[in-house]
Design a protein around this motif. Structure first.
Motif, PDB file in Angstrom:
ATOM      1  N   SER A  55       1.320  -0.859   0.330  1.00  0.00           N
ATOM      2  CA  SER A  55       0.063  -0.108   0.381  1.00  0.00           C
ATOM      3  C   SER A  55       1.265   1.429  -0.071  1.00  0.00           C
ATOM      4  N   ARG A  56       0.510   1.761  -1.094  1.00  0.00           N
ATOM      5  CA  ARG A  56       2.412   3.194  -0.996  1.00  0.00           C
ATOM      6  C   ARG A  56       0.853   4.096  -0.023  1.00  0.00           C
ATOM      7  N   SER A  57      -0.338   4.437  -0.117  1.00  0.00           N
ATOM      8  CA  SER A  57      -0.997   5.610   0.908  1.00  0.00           C
ATOM      9  C   SER A  57      -0.431   4.632   2.085  1.00  0.00           C
ATOM     10  N   ARG A  58      -0.925   4.137   2.765  1.00  0.00           N
ATOM     11  CA  ARG A  58      -0.688   3.392   4.457  1.00  0.00           C
ATOM     12  C   ARG A  58       1.125   2.965   4.206  1.00  0.00           C
ATOM     13  N   GLY A  59       2.137   2.810   2.874  1.00  0.00           N
ATOM     14  CA  GLY A  59       3.449   2.361   3.735  1.00  0.00           C
ATOM     15  C   GLY A  59       3.720   1.433   4.142  1.00  0.00           C
ATOM     16  N   GLU A  60       2.424  -0.055   3.798  1.00  0.00           N
ATOM     17  CA  GLU A  60       2.542  -1.146   4.562  1.00  0.00           C
ATOM     18  C   GLU A  60       1.828  -2.353   3.640  1.00  0.00           C
ATOM     19  N   TYR A  61       2.504  -3.683   3.578  1.00  0.00           N
ATOM     20  CA  TYR A  61       2.548  -4.450   3.048  1.00  0.00           C
ATOM     21  C   TYR A  61       0.294  -4.764   2.896  1.00  0.00           C
ATOM     22  N   TRP A  62      -0.579  -5.081   1.867  1.00  0.00           N
ATOM     23  CA  TRP A  62      -1.852  -4.604   2.641  1.00  0.00           C
ATOM     24  C   TRP A  62      -2.466  -6.807   2.030  1.00  0.00           C
ATOM     25  N   VAL A  63      -2.839  -7.306   3.351  1.00  0.00           N
ATOM     26  CA  VAL A  63      -3.142  -8.850   2.491  1.00  0.00           C
ATOM     27  C   VAL A  63      -4.982  -8.349   1.529  1.00  0.00           C
ATOM     28  N   LYS A  64      -5.292  -8.631   0.775  1.00  0.00           N
ATOM     29  CA  LYS A  64      -6.552  -8.118   0.140  1.00  0.00           C
ATOM     30  C   LYS A  64      -7.641  -9.157   0.839  1.00  0.00           C
ATOM     31  N   GLY A  65      -8.212  -8.406   1.264  1.00  0.00           N
ATOM     32  CA  GLY A  65      -9.773  -8.899   2.484  1.00  0.00           C
ATOM     33  C   GLY A  65      -9.279  -8.633   3.265  1.00  0.00           C
ATOM     34  N   ASP A  66      -7.916  -8.937   4.393  1.00  0.00           N
ATOM     35  CA  ASP A  66      -7.973  -9.003   5.649  1.00  0.00           C
ATOM     36  C   ASP A  66      -8.837  -8.346   6.302  1.00  0.00           C
ATOM     37  N   THR A  67      -9.600  -6.395   5.943  1.00  0.00           N
ATOM     38  CA  THR A  67     -10.260  -6.334   6.882  1.00  0.00           C
ATOM     39  C   THR A  67     -11.560  -6.211   6.158  1.00  0.00           C
ATOM     40  N   SER A  68     -11.941  -6.305   5.161  1.00  0.00           N
ATOM     41  CA  SER A  68     -12.882  -6.111   4.115  1.00  0.00           C
ATOM     42  C   SER A  68     -13.547  -7.330   4.007  1.00  0.00           C
ATOM     43  N   GLY A  69     -13.116  -8.002   4.317  1.00  0.00           N
ATOM     44  CA  GLY A  69     -13.052 -10.253   4.121  1.00  0.00           C
ATOM     45  C   GLY A  69     -13.287 -10.332   1.888  1.00  0.00           C
ATOM     46  N   HIS A  70     -12.442  -9.123   1.124  1.00  0.00           N
ATOM     47  CA  HIS A  70     -12.908  -9.324   0.464  1.00  0.00           C
ATOM     48  C   HIS A  70     -11.758  -9.631  -0.405  1.00  0.00           C
ATOM     49  N   VAL A  71     -11.834 -11.319  -0.142  1.00  0.00           N
ATOM     50  CA  VAL A  71     -10.555 -12.254  -0.794  1.00  0.00           C
ATOM     51  C   VAL A  71      -9.999 -12.228  -1.690  1.00  0.00           C
ATOM     52  N   HIS A  98     -13.175  -0.920  -2.634  1.00  0.00           N
ATOM     53  CA  HIS A  98     -13.516  -0.114  -1.840  1.00  0.00           C
ATOM     54  C   HIS A  98     -14.789   0.304  -1.911  1.00  0.00           C
ATOM     55  N   THR A  99     -15.552   0.837  -2.879  1.00  0.00           N
ATOM     56  CA  THR A  99     -16.648   1.191  -2.961  1.00  0.00           C
ATOM     57  C   THR A  99     -17.547   0.259  -2.677  1.00  0.00           C
ATOM     58  N   GLY A 100     -17.402  -0.681  -2.889  1.00  0.00           N
ATOM     59  CA  GLY A 100     -18.368  -1.221  -2.681  1.00  0.00           C
ATOM     60  C   GLY A 100     -19.197  -2.466  -4.247  1.00  0.00           C
TER      61      GLY A 100
END
Lengths: 115, 115
Positions: A55-71, A98-100
């Motif tokens: 994630s360029r905006s958060r500066g961290e690794y981002w496992v898609k779906g870890d927070t949204s469930g949208h794996v 992220h908009t749905g």
């Protein structure tokens, strides 16, 4: 453990060490989104089968779906001919955006005014 | 003439003023290639119906197919949700890849070693 050196040697990265990664739904062919990977994100994607980006905006690794469930379950990964783009074929749970919306491109159509 | 200011205002560009553009075959869904556009390349693409990119290696505009004959006729163009990626649906004549492969990803499959 880190990315296979034979793969790392094929990557051409931007000035900030990243490679754009296109995620495509494996069966319908929908282009879902584009995100960015560094070597470690690609390594984690290949070894876990879960699409993992930087994630360029958060500066961290981002496992898609870890927070949204949208794996995104990864079906295949390919580099392009000059190693500067990654194509992931995935099975997307729910919305990719992220908009749905199903894809990040659903709401953004432009008018083509060719002659 | 230049890019519609309403569209220009939605674009988020890299530090070098570019936006990645994914070209997809409109009917089969194949992801053909990724290239880069600046505002002028997007303007030309929208107004001519021919996919036009900015060549980072040559430092010039590049109308896909002008030298190879492997033209991309543009069917639709969309921006993603945050304006930092462009998706082109095109009708690709012949090979999209300079290697002669149909897509730039055909020869680059990596092994996914998930548990």
């Amino acid at each position: 453990m880190s990315l296979d050196p034979a793969i790392a040697a094929r990557l051409k990265r931007t000035a900030d060490g990243l490679v754009p990664a296109v995620a495509q739904q494996y069966d319908t062919g929908e282009v879902l989104m584009l995100a960015w990977m560094d070597d470690e994100a690609l390594h984690r994607t290949l070894t876990t089968g879960r699409a993992t980006y930087w994630s360029r905006s958060r500066g961290e690794y981002w496992v898609k779906g870890d927070t949204s469930g949208h794996v995104q379950h990864v079906k295949s990964v390919a580099l392009d001919c000059d190693g500067d783009t990654i194509l992931l074929k995935v099975d997307q749970t729910g919305a990719a955006c992220h908009t749905g919306d199903r894809t990040c491109f659903d709401a953004g159509e432009l008018t083509v005014n060719s002659a």
